[in-house]
Write a protein that holds these residues in place. Sequence first.
Motif, PDB file in Angstrom:
ATOM      1  N   UNK A  43       0.848  -1.196   0.000  1.00 14.03           N
ATOM      2  CA  UNK A  43       0.000   0.000   0.000  1.00 14.03           C
ATOM      3  C   UNK A  43       0.880   1.241   0.000  1.00 14.03           C
ATOM      4  N   UNK A  44       0.463   2.231  -0.770  1.00 15.69           N
ATOM      5  CA  UNK A  44       1.201   3.493  -0.848  1.00 15.69           C
ATOM      6  C   UNK A  44       0.267   4.551  -1.405  1.00 15.69           C
ATOM      7  N   UNK A  45       0.348   5.762  -0.886  1.00 20.82           N
ATOM      8  CA  UNK A  45      -0.441   6.878  -1.390  1.00 20.82           C
ATOM      9  C   UNK A  45       0.245   7.401  -2.651  1.00 20.82           C
ATOM     10  N   UNK A  46      -0.240   6.976  -3.804  1.00 20.50           N
ATOM     11  CA  UNK A  46       0.402   7.330  -5.072  1.00 20.50           C
ATOM     12  C   UNK A  46       0.243   8.805  -5.418  1.00 20.50           C
ATOM     13  N   UNK A  47      -0.584   9.521  -4.669  1.00 20.36           N
ATOM     14  CA  UNK A  47      -0.811  10.942  -4.951  1.00 20.36           C
ATOM     15  C   UNK A  47      -0.016  11.858  -4.021  1.00 20.36           C
ATOM     16  N   UNK A  48       0.924  11.310  -3.263  1.00 20.13           N
ATOM     17  CA  UNK A  48       1.710  12.146  -2.365  1.00 20.13           C
ATOM     18  C   UNK A  48       3.016  12.626  -2.999  1.00 20.13           C
ATOM     19  N   UNK A  49       3.421  12.049  -4.116  1.00 19.39           N
ATOM     20  CA  UNK A  49       4.726  12.367  -4.672  1.00 19.39           C
ATOM     21  C   UNK A  49       4.728  12.278  -6.193  1.00 19.39           C
ATOM     22  N   UNK A  50       5.798  12.748  -6.787  1.00 16.53           N
ATOM     23  CA  UNK A  50       5.980  12.626  -8.224  1.00 16.53           C
ATOM     24  C   UNK A  50       6.309  11.162  -8.547  1.00 16.53           C
ATOM     25  N   UNK A  51       6.016  10.717  -9.754  1.00 15.40           N
ATOM     26  CA  UNK A  51       6.256   9.298 -10.075  1.00 15.40           C
ATOM     27  C   UNK A  51       7.721   8.890 -10.011  1.00 15.40           C
ATOM     28  N   UNK A  52       8.649   9.781 -10.291  1.00 11.67           N
ATOM     29  CA  UNK A  52      10.065   9.427 -10.255  1.00 11.67           C
ATOM     30  C   UNK A  52      10.593   9.310  -8.824  1.00 11.67           C
ATOM     31  N   UNK A  53       9.765   9.662  -7.837  1.00 11.72           N
ATOM     32  CA  UNK A  53      10.152   9.541  -6.429  1.00 11.72           C
ATOM     33  C   UNK A  53       9.442   8.393  -5.718  1.00 11.72           C
ATOM     34  N   UNK A  54       8.825   7.500  -6.468  1.00  7.58           N
ATOM     35  CA  UNK A  54       8.133   6.366  -5.858  1.00  7.58           C
ATOM     36  C   UNK A  54       9.135   5.423  -5.191  1.00  7.58           C
ATOM     37  N   UNK A  55       8.708   4.684  -4.173  1.00 10.62           N
ATOM     38  CA  UNK A  55       9.628   3.778  -3.469  1.00 10.62           C
ATOM     39  C   UNK A  55      10.206   2.706  -4.398  1.00 10.62           C
ATOM     40  N   UNK A  56      11.515   2.558  -4.366  1.00  9.27           N
ATOM     41  CA  UNK A  56      12.204   1.597  -5.232  1.00  9.27           C
ATOM     42  C   UNK A  56      11.803   0.160  -4.941  1.00  9.27           C
ATOM     43  N   UNK A  57      11.312  -0.109  -3.725  1.00 11.98           N
ATOM     44  CA  UNK A  57      10.940  -1.483  -3.371  1.00 11.98           C
ATOM     45  C   UNK A  57       9.812  -2.008  -4.255  1.00 11.98           C
ATOM     46  N   UNK A  58       9.048  -1.136  -4.857  1.00  3.63           N
ATOM     47  CA  UNK A  58       7.919  -1.558  -5.672  1.00  3.63           C
ATOM     48  C   UNK A  58       8.190  -1.431  -7.168  1.00  3.63           C
ATOM     49  N   UNK A  59       9.457  -1.298  -7.526  1.00  7.28           N
ATOM     50  CA  UNK A  59       9.815  -1.221  -8.943  1.00  7.28           C
ATOM     51  C   UNK A  59      10.164  -2.622  -9.411  1.00  7.28           C
ATOM     52  N   UNK A  60       9.494  -3.083 -10.453  1.00  8.97           N
ATOM     53  CA  UNK A  60       9.699  -4.449 -10.910  1.00  8.97           C
ATOM     54  C   UNK A  60      10.365  -4.543 -12.260  1.00  8.97           C
ATOM     55  N   UNK A  61      10.593  -3.452 -12.927  1.00  7.27           N
ATOM     56  CA  UNK A  61      11.250  -3.482 -14.216  1.00  7.27           C
ATOM     57  C   UNK A  61      12.212  -2.305 -14.252  1.00  7.27           C
ATOM     58  N   UNK A  62      13.497  -2.581 -14.131  1.00  9.04           N
ATOM     59  CA  UNK A  62      14.488  -1.507 -14.062  1.00  9.04           C
ATOM     60  C   UNK A  62      14.510  -0.662 -15.333  1.00  9.04           C
ATOM     61  N   UNK A  63      14.425  -1.308 -16.499  1.00 10.57           N
ATOM     62  CA  UNK A  63      14.515  -0.543 -17.736  1.00 10.57           C
ATOM     63  C   UNK A  63      13.246   0.256 -18.028  1.00 10.57           C
TER      64      UNK A  63
END
Length: 155
Positions: A43-63
């Motif tokens: 869970x994360x409030x996706x409207x609190x930050x810019x998309x490039x500042x999202x938590x890296x733990x939830x990134x599933x495709x580096x490229x």
Amino acid sequence: MAVANAEVDLPAGFRFDPTDRQLVECYLTKKICNQPFPNAMSEFDVFQTEPWSLPAENRYSLEHRKYYFFDLRNRRFENMDARRAGNGEWRIVKRKEEFAHSNNQLIVIKNTYVYWIGQGNQALMTRWWMHEFVIGRIYDPARGSPVAAYRIFKI
């Protein structure tokens, strides 16, 4: 709101790139019904930050920088077509694309947004896109689930 499950416990080589239907049926539906499901989204409030500042733990495709989150839908926005997030806003580009859930009792509503940054008196469109998935009832689509699933990615 912080990331609920900061440590994602997935096997080595795991590639998380679900289709729309898989995201809804294997994750969102089970989240709403409090059923067990693979620990691949938090869970994360996706409207609190810019998309490039999202938590890296939830990134599933580096490229491609794809992120997946659940978010509680307990906020009210003045304008549902443009939702403030960080120093910009998510603007809707495709509204209420619908498809039936496999149980034929629920309907899935998918909205597509693009992130815009404000610069002076102008807004610049970025390459960041977001898909929002909400489950509603076929007989009452406006009565959606309290939780939504989000796929955020850069094209």
